[in-house]
Design an enzyme around this catalytic site. Sequence first.
Site, PDB file in Angstrom:
ATOM      1  N   GLU A  76     -19.001  17.818   1.781  1.00  0.00           N
ATOM      2  CA  GLU A  76     -18.129  18.561   0.858  1.00  0.00           C
ATOM      3  C   GLU A  76     -18.635  18.432  -0.582  1.00  0.00           C
ATOM      4  OE1 GLU A  76     -14.081  18.519   3.577  1.00  0.00           O
ATOM      5  OE2 GLU A  76     -14.185  17.117   1.924  1.00  0.00           O
ATOM      6  N   ALA A  97      -6.472  10.574   7.503  1.00  0.00           N
ATOM      7  CA  ALA A  97      -5.110  10.565   6.965  1.00  0.00           C
ATOM      8  C   ALA A  97      -4.046  10.669   8.064  1.00  0.00           C
ATOM      9  CB  ALA A  97      -4.962  11.713   5.973  1.00  0.00           C
ATOM     10  N   GLN A  98      -4.281  11.521   9.057  1.00  0.00           N
ATOM     11  CA  GLN A  98      -3.264  11.715  10.095  1.00  0.00           C
ATOM     12  C   GLN A  98      -2.990  10.441  10.881  1.00  0.00           C
ATOM     13  OE1 GLN A  98      -1.028  13.912  11.186  1.00  0.00           O
ATOM     14  NE2 GLN A  98      -1.415  15.028   9.306  1.00  0.00           N
ATOM     15  N   GLY A 121       0.827  -1.205   0.000  1.00  0.00           N
ATOM     16  CA  GLY A 121       0.000   0.000   0.000  1.00  0.00           C
ATOM     17  C   GLY A 121       0.857   1.249   0.000  1.00  0.00           C
ATOM     18  N   GLY A 181      -0.337   4.394   0.057  1.00  0.00           N
ATOM     19  CA  GLY A 181      -1.196   5.529   0.408  1.00  0.00           C
ATOM     20  C   GLY A 181      -0.569   6.294   1.561  1.00  0.00           C
TER      21      GLY A 181
HETATM   22  C1  LIG Z   1     -13.315  10.628  -0.585  1.00  0.00           C
HETATM   23  C2  LIG Z   1     -12.458  10.616   0.663  1.00  0.00           C
HETATM   24  C3  LIG Z   1     -12.216  11.804   1.328  1.00  0.00           C
HETATM   25  C4  LIG Z   1     -11.413  11.811   2.469  1.00  0.00           C
HETATM   26  N1  LIG Z   1     -11.189  12.999   3.088  1.00  0.00           N
HETATM   27  C5  LIG Z   1     -10.378  13.036   4.155  1.00  0.00           C
HETATM   28  C6  LIG Z   1     -10.061  14.263   4.788  1.00  0.00           C
HETATM   29  O1  LIG Z   1     -10.543  15.325   4.388  1.00  0.00           O
HETATM   30  N2  LIG Z   1      -9.220  14.240   5.851  1.00  0.00           N
HETATM   31  C7  LIG Z   1      -8.669  13.079   6.312  1.00  0.00           C
HETATM   32  O2  LIG Z   1      -7.875  13.110   7.258  1.00  0.00           O
HETATM   33  N3  LIG Z   1      -8.964  11.899   5.757  1.00  0.00           N
HETATM   34  C8  LIG Z   1      -9.787  11.846   4.683  1.00  0.00           C
HETATM   35  N4  LIG Z   1     -10.089  10.647   4.102  1.00  0.00           N
HETATM   36  C9  LIG Z   1      -9.564   9.408   4.698  1.00  0.00           C
HETATM   37  C10 LIG Z   1      -8.089   9.211   4.361  1.00  0.00           C
HETATM   38  O3  LIG Z   1      -7.871   9.410   2.988  1.00  0.00           O
HETATM   39  C11 LIG Z   1      -7.701   7.812   4.782  1.00  0.00           C
HETATM   40  O4  LIG Z   1      -7.926   7.689   6.176  1.00  0.00           O
HETATM   41  C12 LIG Z   1      -6.238   7.512   4.496  1.00  0.00           C
HETATM   42  O5  LIG Z   1      -5.961   7.627   3.118  1.00  0.00           O
HETATM   43  C13 LIG Z   1      -5.890   6.114   4.980  1.00  0.00           C
HETATM   44  O6  LIG Z   1      -4.574   5.824   4.650  1.00  0.00           O
HETATM   45  P1  LIG Z   1      -4.148   4.320   4.384  1.00  0.00           P
HETATM   46  O7  LIG Z   1      -2.677   4.349   4.143  1.00  0.00           O
HETATM   47  O8  LIG Z   1      -4.686   3.440   5.426  1.00  0.00           O
HETATM   48  O9  LIG Z   1      -4.904   3.921   3.043  1.00  0.00           O
HETATM   49  P2  LIG Z   1      -4.874   4.596   1.634  1.00  0.00           P
HETATM   50  O10 LIG Z   1      -4.321   5.975   1.665  1.00  0.00           O
HETATM   51  O11 LIG Z   1      -6.251   4.410   1.078  1.00  0.00           O
HETATM   52  O12 LIG Z   1      -3.856   3.694   0.824  1.00  0.00           O
HETATM   53  C14 LIG Z   1      -4.091   2.328   0.597  1.00  0.00           C
HETATM   54  C15 LIG Z   1      -3.245   1.910  -0.580  1.00  0.00           C
HETATM   55  O13 LIG Z   1      -3.215   0.485  -0.631  1.00  0.00           O
HETATM   56  C16 LIG Z   1      -3.341   0.065  -1.971  1.00  0.00           C
HETATM   57  N5  LIG Z   1      -3.906  -1.282  -1.939  1.00  0.00           N
HETATM   58  C17 LIG Z   1      -5.107  -1.662  -1.450  1.00  0.00           C
HETATM   59  N6  LIG Z   1      -5.254  -2.995  -1.576  1.00  0.00           N
HETATM   60  C18 LIG Z   1      -4.129  -3.455  -2.160  1.00  0.00           C
HETATM   61  C19 LIG Z   1      -3.671  -4.755  -2.560  1.00  0.00           C
HETATM   62  N7  LIG Z   1      -4.420  -5.839  -2.390  1.00  0.00           N
HETATM   63  N8  LIG Z   1      -2.449  -4.862  -3.133  1.00  0.00           N
HETATM   64  C20 LIG Z   1      -1.676  -3.767  -3.325  1.00  0.00           C
HETATM   65  N9  LIG Z   1      -2.059  -2.518  -2.978  1.00  0.00           N
HETATM   66  C21 LIG Z   1      -3.264  -2.375  -2.395  1.00  0.00           C
HETATM   67  C22 LIG Z   1      -4.263   1.100  -2.597  1.00  0.00           C
HETATM   68  O14 LIG Z   1      -4.090   1.145  -4.007  1.00  0.00           O
HETATM   69  C23 LIG Z   1      -3.798   2.389  -1.907  1.00  0.00           C
HETATM   70  O15 LIG Z   1      -2.787   3.044  -2.635  1.00  0.00           O
HETATM   71  C24 LIG Z   1     -10.870  10.602   2.955  1.00  0.00           C
HETATM   72  C25 LIG Z   1     -11.120   9.405   2.276  1.00  0.00           C
HETATM   73  C26 LIG Z   1     -11.907   9.403   1.135  1.00  0.00           C
HETATM   74  C27 LIG Z   1     -12.173   8.113   0.396  1.00  0.00           C
END
Ligand SMILES: Cc1cc2nc3c(=O)[nH]c(=O)nc-3n(C[C@H](O)[C@H](O)[C@H](O)COP(=O)(O)OP(=O)(O)OC[C@H]3O[C@@H](n4cnc5c(N)ncnc54)[C@H](O)[C@@H]3O)c2cc1C
Length: 438
Positions: free
Chosen positions: A181, A326-327, A20, A22
């Site tokens: 939003e 995100a944080q 991941g 992200g």
């Molecule tokens: C529309 C929207 C608006 C948001 N707005 C806000 C906001 O304003 N403020 C805020 O703080 N948070 C916001 N969030 C939430 C925030 O984006 C998430 O909490 C954050 O991105 C989580 O981070 P993460 O690393 O857990 O996952 P992510 O950032 O989602 O990253 C996960 C990654 O894993 C990859 N992945 C998934 N499954 C697999 C697999 N099987 N194999 C390989 N790769 C894989 C995906 O492609 C992705 O790149 C929002 C979310 C959404 C959907």
Amino acid sequence: MSLSNPYKAQNTPPRVVIVGGGCGGIEAARALRDTPVQVILLDRANHYLFQALLYQVAGGMLDAGDIAFPIREVLQKQKNIFVAQAEVTGVDKEKRCVYVSRRKQPISYDYLILATGAQGSYFGHDEWAKFAPGLKTLRDGISLRSKILRAFEMAELQENPESRPELFTFVLVGAGPTGCEMAGALAEMVRDTLQSDFRRFNPGMTRIILIDAAPRVLPSFSPDLSENARGRLEKMGVEVRLGHPVEMIDAEGVTVGGERIRSLNVLWMAGVKASPAGQWLGVETDRAGRVKVAPDLTVPGYPEIFVVGDTALIIGKDEKPLAGVAQVAMQGGSYAGRTISRRVTGQPSLPPFKYFDKGNLATIGRNYAILESGKLKLAGFLANLIWAFIHIYFLLQREDRFVVFLKWTFNYITKRRSSRIIEEPVLCGKTSDEMKEN
Ligand SMILES: Cc1cc2nc3c(=O)[nH]c(=O)nc-3n(C[C@H](O)[C@H](O)[C@H](O)COP(=O)(O)OP(=O)(O)OC[C@H]3O[C@@H](n4cnc5c(N)ncnc54)[C@H](O)[C@@H]3O)c2cc1C
């Protein structure tokens, strides 16, 4: 470099596999920048997506490329990392390897960080997905923009647009940050941007209905701020209906609180569930599929496996699970990376993970946001300025910050939307079906 176990040479540095790229995965990788390890980052997409601004792609304010950045480029300067676009399909925690689609040999690890985020959830009604698209990936953002713009095009084609209100009735399910939003962006688009574009259809006839089973909008904010935000939405012409769960969604609309609302534009802005990482590991998860992690973000019994971000269930200091924001993901990713770094270099362990809550922000339209940080509460233009500053700051690439700043300034001054392209031509796919109905 060989990725598989049997060929892993002796005396090579420990291997950290991050799944991941992200918020959590990128921060984990960055935290390992100066550590003598070999990092392999796998993501099924080739880009990091700044999801917080996805609604602006759907709303025609920004282009996809403004909020998505190639992971390779983001980590270009980090010499100890190998990035690959690959979908992980499973983990063997005993053999310490991950399985990847379209690759026979598994990829071995010494340490594993799972940061695979969340996916949309229709609360057990997956059949609604085809009628009510969600907003989670870049593709979702682009498709939603086309769907919204196409609705107005369809309305313009009618001899008598008033007779087909379902064409320009938008129902947004979910009054959390994304729903609010999106509703604000849509209301502003209708009021300011589209007014002079059409000849038959009057964009002023558009109905935007925001529904949620919860008793208030933006429930993660204090009640007074959420009431303020509700007032703002209503002032912008959004009909806010709370306290009733959606009962049914089909091709012609939605039923909520016993009322049938005819709409060809139902947008799903509600629930998410964790990625299937908990199933790969075969470990305990909560109802949303989040992995119950130990205080150091490892999987109980497996100190070499970390789960961070939306896929992890982390209990905060008030004994409640931390929100999927995100944080939390960024701080968790950084913590996992630093913990591994300390282990590899023989330094004492870090204390348990502690989330530092910097506050909560949501924006509605161009001039208004709400902000809550500790005792500080703000609603209005100043909060919106802070919102804009923070979101620009968190864009990963410097040049993209500049582009987004310019586009926002342009949108603000002219009230226009710079990205109003419908990707698919009319008379193909769904659109042709809609045409046949007339
Ligand atoms: C529309 C929207 C608006 C948001 N707005 C806000 C906001 O304003 N403020 C805020 O703080 N948070 C916001 N969030 C939430 C925030 O984006 C998430 O909490 C954050 O991105 C989580 O981070 P993460 O690393 O857990 O996952 P992510 O950032 O989602 O990253 C996960 C990654 O894993 C990859 N992945 C998934 N499954 C697999 C697999 N099987 N194999 C390989 N790769 C894989 C995906 O492609 C992705 O790149 C929002 C979310 C959404 C959907």
